[in-house]
Design a protein around this motif. Structure first.
Motif, PDB file in Angstrom:
ATOM      1  N   GLY A 173      80.536 -39.790  30.695  1.00 26.10           N
ATOM      2  CA  GLY A 173      81.844 -40.078  30.122  1.00 26.10           C
ATOM      3  C   GLY A 173      82.965 -40.009  31.130  1.00 26.10           C
ATOM      4  O   GLY A 173      84.018 -40.641  30.936  1.00 26.10           O
ATOM      5  N   THR A 174      82.773 -39.282  32.225  1.00 27.28           N
ATOM      6  CA  THR A 174      83.838 -39.120  33.213  1.00 27.28           C
ATOM      7  C   THR A 174      83.535 -39.769  34.557  1.00 27.28           C
ATOM      8  O   THR A 174      84.438 -40.066  35.332  1.00 27.28           O
ATOM      9  CB  THR A 174      84.106 -37.612  33.458  1.00 27.28           C
ATOM     10  N   LEU A 213      95.273 -29.012  23.759  1.00 27.60           N
ATOM     11  CA  LEU A 213      95.740 -30.164  22.987  1.00 27.60           C
ATOM     12  C   LEU A 213      96.968 -29.829  22.146  1.00 27.60           C
ATOM     13  O   LEU A 213      97.117 -28.705  21.630  1.00 27.60           O
ATOM     14  CB  LEU A 213      94.623 -30.650  22.053  1.00 27.60           C
ATOM     15  N   PHE A 214      97.807 -30.843  22.011  1.00 32.94           N
ATOM     16  CA  PHE A 214      98.952 -30.788  21.105  1.00 32.94           C
ATOM     17  C   PHE A 214      98.881 -32.005  20.190  1.00 32.94           C
ATOM     18  O   PHE A 214      98.533 -33.109  20.633  1.00 32.94           O
ATOM     19  CB  PHE A 214     100.267 -30.794  21.879  1.00 32.94           C
ATOM     20  N   LEU A 254      98.663 -35.584  21.797  1.00 34.91           N
ATOM     21  CA  LEU A 254      99.517 -35.920  22.937  1.00 34.91           C
ATOM     22  C   LEU A 254      98.623 -36.233  24.138  1.00 34.91           C
ATOM     23  O   LEU A 254      97.839 -35.387  24.584  1.00 34.91           O
ATOM     24  CB  LEU A 254     100.444 -34.740  23.255  1.00 34.91           C
ATOM     25  N   ARG A 255      98.747 -37.429  24.646  1.00 34.73           N
ATOM     26  CA  ARG A 255      97.930 -37.851  25.786  1.00 34.73           C
ATOM     27  C   ARG A 255      98.850 -38.001  26.997  1.00 34.73           C
ATOM     28  O   ARG A 255      99.482 -39.041  27.187  1.00 34.73           O
ATOM     29  CB  ARG A 255      97.217 -39.169  25.468  1.00 34.73           C
ATOM     30  N   ASP A 256      98.930 -36.937  27.791  1.00 40.34           N
ATOM     31  CA  ASP A 256      99.851 -36.930  28.928  1.00 40.34           C
ATOM     32  C   ASP A 256      99.195 -36.155  30.064  1.00 40.34           C
ATOM     33  O   ASP A 256      98.902 -34.956  29.929  1.00 40.34           O
ATOM     34  CB  ASP A 256     101.176 -36.286  28.524  1.00 40.34           C
ATOM     35  N   LEU A 277      90.469 -37.155  26.823  1.00 41.08           N
ATOM     36  CA  LEU A 277      91.695 -37.324  26.033  1.00 41.08           C
ATOM     37  C   LEU A 277      92.436 -38.580  26.462  1.00 41.08           C
ATOM     38  O   LEU A 277      92.856 -39.398  25.630  1.00 41.08           O
ATOM     39  CB  LEU A 277      92.582 -36.087  26.202  1.00 41.08           C
ATOM     40  N   LEU A 278      92.574 -38.754  27.766  1.00 43.78           N
ATOM     41  CA  LEU A 278      93.397 -39.848  28.269  1.00 43.78           C
ATOM     42  C   LEU A 278      92.717 -41.217  28.158  1.00 43.78           C
ATOM     43  O   LEU A 278      93.405 -42.231  28.083  1.00 43.78           O
ATOM     44  CB  LEU A 278      93.787 -39.573  29.715  1.00 43.78           C
ATOM     45  N   ASN A 279      91.384 -41.234  28.144  1.00 43.74           N
ATOM     46  CA  ASN A 279      90.739 -42.538  28.011  1.00 43.74           C
ATOM     47  C   ASN A 279      90.493 -42.925  26.550  1.00 43.74           C
ATOM     48  O   ASN A 279      89.876 -43.945  26.265  1.00 43.74           O
ATOM     49  CB  ASN A 279      89.446 -42.615  28.830  1.00 43.74           C
TER      50      ASN A 279
END
Length: 948
Positions: A595-596, A492-493, A502-504, A177-179
């Motif tokens: 991916g991670t 997820l939101f 939302l990426r937090d 999500l964050l990347n």
């Protein structure tokens, strides 16, 4: 006065029984392992050694084990035990996949059986039922796996439904999500109407299915050339229900097409005389036959590229489908069937979807989760493609009827072909465009990272590398969302106005911390504001209610097993599963880790085949050809199953059944009897009897050379996971080198020589070495039998279990290739003698080989010298041998493959010794021991003196 000499013969004596009784004995051994905590003892013994970690691909916790499970877990255990024996720390942590459709479907079956609707049950209550169901089967399968002899950390296995695992899965999703790799999109996915969810490729099976076929006219609205004005393009499809989703027609640029004008037609034909249409030249003849067209005029021929820029009318142009239908080139058009044109529905197929993206086509949503046309779809709103039971609905019929009424149907038929079905419900699937959450293969270079990781990974067999590479090269973005209940919630939101997720990191951390303590249920029982904290308003965000697909769960196990446990290591030394996991666990683990973390979570990947019946058919209850593991275990024992695994080439599909298992029972008997004979012959042996290597006769040194050779094969086989080679080598060694040669030759010495005989002591010294090595070599394969034999040897002071040992070290001096070459020649000559004796026995001219004194004619002086330098009579198990240099008579026995050696069997001279049964002239010459030979008289005298 005669004497009974039987009590003076040193016959083998052991409590290790000939009859294995494995079904009864193996559970007793398991209990003893449990009492000594063998797994923990192994870890203590191996502390500080190089780690070997075979990471367990999690099976589903939803039923009794089948033969595929047995193959998989036995193979893993054989490899782990082999690595442990090599001197490594082969710690094995078993695991289970506990989320997902298989378990949810089983729980739903309970509701359906009671006539209840699971959708009316509280979500958390339903999830708790799924959890309880999985817990029951984890406990049951734990017992069943252990009964196979699989050793591992059964007290602390991993499960994907553990709170710590669910928390880590959230963290892993957070990384994507964050990347920026995780995004919401709309794309056609394989959808199960019966199960109301998208399915991963690994959850799809292909079965024969009967589909309607239709040939449909698409009239030109804008023709690319004057000759085509007023004509139509013909398409062919097996999915009439996709016609409302059509947005283009596709041609092959280099294909040849012909413009036909219809002449005469059959009475039942829907073709209209004078109409014109385009079809691929290769398919013209078949089309005319299918459509009942008797004569045509060929007006023009053209290449596919000549159609560029053409625009067609949708067949329902005047009934709510007014859009342009462009003619577009595509490399997926073939002339195998149909018309050479493909109707493209971007919401109902992968090729169509990417064509739509390339050309900016609309990708419509026409079907809901129940397999019905949505209300906005003209003509067909509410029509059903497949029912909840997987039966044909009314959609295909409605489309075909509308095409006929619109005058666009040229002809119809049916076709039996391979079609995708759900692996769980067995219901047919549809491609449905639906909003889902995807991980991009290209946004952050995931595809390139995965391909690079494949190149750095060892594959056994090597062809697995090409298979996985081709899948990664071609695969679309990874759909990780599922519209189900039992799984890790997608944390997820989505902002209601912008549609952006939302990426937090703080939100992800809050969710993960809560899941660590409470599990995934907290997502559904807590207010959204709990996760959003003080920085965001719940009124501005939509909380996603989907769960993560189960393949993301299992693809993440490396993060919450390998990285989370100090007794393991990351990356794993080996991933091992069936060949179907190239599109399953190997695949998703690779993508998740690349991916991670930028690399694969494994150093090597091993694949095995599937288990079939004796006729190479898939096992099924309907065929009555299922061989269940517990049936074999209850009848023959787990060691027989373990032997079957290594005796088979597990890189291919394996066959099993009663007749095949008979071979393994016979092979097992040979291995067990070899251990039993060694144990019996070593009765009373101790360190004081041992003979130094330099004092050993050549035959014993030849045996140790073979031990040196086999040790090298066993060690390299363990490293190469080539247990089939190890099995063949050990079986040949026991059956041919030992039973049929060395042990047979040395029986007379063992039984009849006095205890202080140098030859007998040397033989028992080598037999002690043989037992130590053979019990260790067999331990990874026949884990119960090797243990039973080790305990029977009474060597507990050295190691309480054979599985606490490592392979014994080999002395370099044992390698004697020149000696091996010499004894190969001696054994060849022995083969000719043995063959001649067998013929004499068959003709009943002799009974025992000891009644013979063969004349052996040897042309080669060097070979004759070798035979003269040994006790060739003992080697041939005869009372005497006469070696001759002259030419053999024509009637002599020969073997074509062993030239220069011939045998004439003669009767031995003298009387039969009542103790050793050799026929010798000296028998009867010793008054103190009447009826025996000199060697036996001396042995008896020594025993009599010792007894006084």
């Amino acid at each position: 006065m005669t004497r009974d000499y039987r009590s003076t013969v040193f016959l083998p004596k052991t409590e290790f029984p000939m009859r294995a009784g494995l079904a009864k004995r193996e559970p007793e051994i398991l209990e003893r392992w449990k009492d000594m905590d063998l797994y923990r003892r192994q870890r203590e013994e191996a502390r500080g050694r190089e780690k070997f970690v075979l990471h367990d691909g999690p099976p589903y916790a939803n039923g009794h084990l089948h033969m595929g499970h047995a193959l998989n877990k036995i193979l893993k255990d054989v490899i782990n035990r082999g690595q442990q024996m090599l001197g490594k720390d082969a710690n094995y942590v078993p695991g289970w996949d506990c989320h997902g459709l298989p378990i949810e479907w089983k729980v739903e079956e309970g509701y359906r059986a009671k006539g209840l609707d699971k959708d009316t049950v509280d979500r958390v209550e339903f999830r708790q039922e799924c959890r309880s169901f999985a817990e029951r089967w984890v406990a049951q399968q734990t017992e069943e796996f252990q009964r196979l002899g699989v050793i591992g950390d059964w007290k602390q296995p991993y499960t994907t439904m553990a709170f710590s695992a669910e928390a880590q899965i959230v963290r892993e999703i957070g990384k994507f999500l964050l990347n920026g790799s995780l995004y919401a999109g709309s794309r056609p996915v394989l959808w199960s109407v019966a199960e109301k969810t998208a399915l991963a490729d690994a959850e799809v099976e292909y079965h024969e299915h009967k589909s309607p076929t239709i040939w449909v006219r698409f009239p030109f609205r804008k023709a690319p050339s004057p000759s085509l004005e007023g004509a139509s393009v013909l398409i062919w499809t097996t999915t009439p229900w996709t016609i409302p989703g059509n947005r283009a027609v596709v041609y092959g640029e280099d294909m040849d097409y012909v413009l036909l004008e219809v002449g005469e037609v059959a009475e039942t034909s829907l073709a209209v005389p004078g109409e014109r249409f385009l079809v691929a030249t290769e398919l013209e003849e078949q089309l005319l036959s299918d459509a009942g067209i008797e004569t045509v005029r060929r007006l023009d021929t053209l290449k596919g590229r000549d159609l560029a820029g053409g625009i067609l009318d949708h067949p329902f142009h005047d009934q709510g489908y007014p859009q342009d239908t462009p003619l577009l080139p595509g490399d997926f058009v073939t002339t195998d069937q149909g018309t050479g044109f493909v109707h493209a529905a971007p919401g109902h197929g992968t090729d169509d979807y990417y064509l739509g993206l390339e050309h900016g086509l609309e990708i419509p949503q026409t079907i809901d989760g129940d397999g019905r046309f949505l209300p906005h779809v003209p003509l067909f709103a509410g029509k059903v493609i497949y029912t909840q039971e997987g039966k044909d609905g009314d959609a295909n019929g409605a489309v075909i009827k509308a095409l006929m009424e619109a005058g666009k149907l040229l002809t119809k038929g049916s076709l039996r072909h391979s079609y995708p079905h759900s692996w769980r419900s067995k219901a047919p699937l549809i491609f449905r465009n639906t909003p889902q959450w995807f991980i991009s293969m290209d946004e952050n270079g995931l595809r390139e990272k995965a391909l690079a990781a494949i190149d750095e990974t060892r594959f056994v067999p090597p062809r697995g590398q090409l298979r996985l590479r081709s899948m990664i090269e071609q695969r679309p973005d990874w759909c990780i969302s599922r519209q189900r209940l039992w799984g890790v919630p997608l944390p997820l939101f989505v902002h209601k106005e912008t549609g952006e997720p939302l990426r937090d990191q703080a939100v992800i951390d809050r969710v993960a911390e809560a899941f660590e303590a409470e599990g995934g249920d907290a997502w559904f029982t807590s207010p959204p504001q709990r996760w959003l904290g003080d920085d965001y308003s719940a009124e501005e965000y939509e909380q996603i209610q989907d769960v993560v697909e189960v393949w993301f769960d299992s693809g993440s196990t490396h993060s919450f097993v390998l990285e989370a446990r100090d007794d393991l290591k990351w990356p794993a030394s080996l991933y091992l599963e069936g060949s179907d996991q190239h599109r399953g666990w190997f695949h998703t683990s690779l993508l998740e880790s690349c991916g991670t973390r930028g690399r694969a979570p494994y150093e090597a990947v091993l694949t095995h085949g599937f288990v079939l019946d004796e006729k190479s058919r898939k096992m099924s209850k309907s065929l009555g050809n299922v061989t269940a593991p517990y049936d074999v275990i209850d009848r023959e024992g787990a060691d027989i199953l373990r032997l079957w695994v290594v005796a088979s080439d597990f890189s291919e599909d394996l066959r099993i059944g009663k007749e095949i298992l008979k071979y393994q029972v016979d092979a097992y008997r040979r291995l067990r009897n070899t251990l039993r004979y060694l144990l019996g012959a070593l009765d009373g042996f101790d360190e004081t009897e041992k003979v130094a290597y330099e004092e050993l006769p050549e035959l014993e040194r030849w045996v140790l050379h073979r031990v040196h050779e086999i040790d090298r094969i066993v060690r390299s086989g363990c490293e190469a996971f080539s247990f089939h080679e190890i099995y063949q080598t050990l079986h040949h060694f026991c059956a041919v080198d030992l039973s049929a040669f060395y042990l047979d030759v040395r029986k007379d010495c063992l039984y009849c020589d006095p205890p202080e005989s140098a030859k007998r002591r040397a033989c028992r010294t080598v037999m002690d070495i043989l037992f130590d090595h053979l019990s260790a070599w067999l331990a990874p394969i026949l884990c119960f039998t090797a243990e039973e034999a080790w305990w029977a040897r009474g060597k507990l002071k050295e190691a309480e279990s054979v599985h606490l040992r490592t392979f014994p070290e080999i002395a370099r001096a044992w390698e004697q290739p020149e000696l091996a070459e010499k004894w190969a020649g001696i054994r060849q000559a022995r083969r000719v003698v043995t063959g001649a004796l067998e013929l004499e026995r068959a003709e009943k001219r002799i009974g025992s080989s000891l009644q013979a004194r063969p004349a052996v004619y040897v042309e080669d002086p060097s070979l004759r010298a070798l035979l003269e330098g040994e006790d060739f009579a003992e080697i041939c198990i005869t009372s005497d041998v006469e070696l001759k240099a002259e030419s053999a008579p024509e009637t002599a026995y020969r073997l074509e493959e062993i030239p220069g050696v011939a045998v004439v069997v003669q009767e031995a001279e003298g009387e039969k010794c009542e103790r050793c049964w050799q026929v010798l002239p000296e028998v009867g010459s010793y008054p103190e021991a009447p009826g025996v030979c000199g060697r036996c008289a001396s042995a008896v005298a020594q025993q009599d003196a010792a007894a006084q």
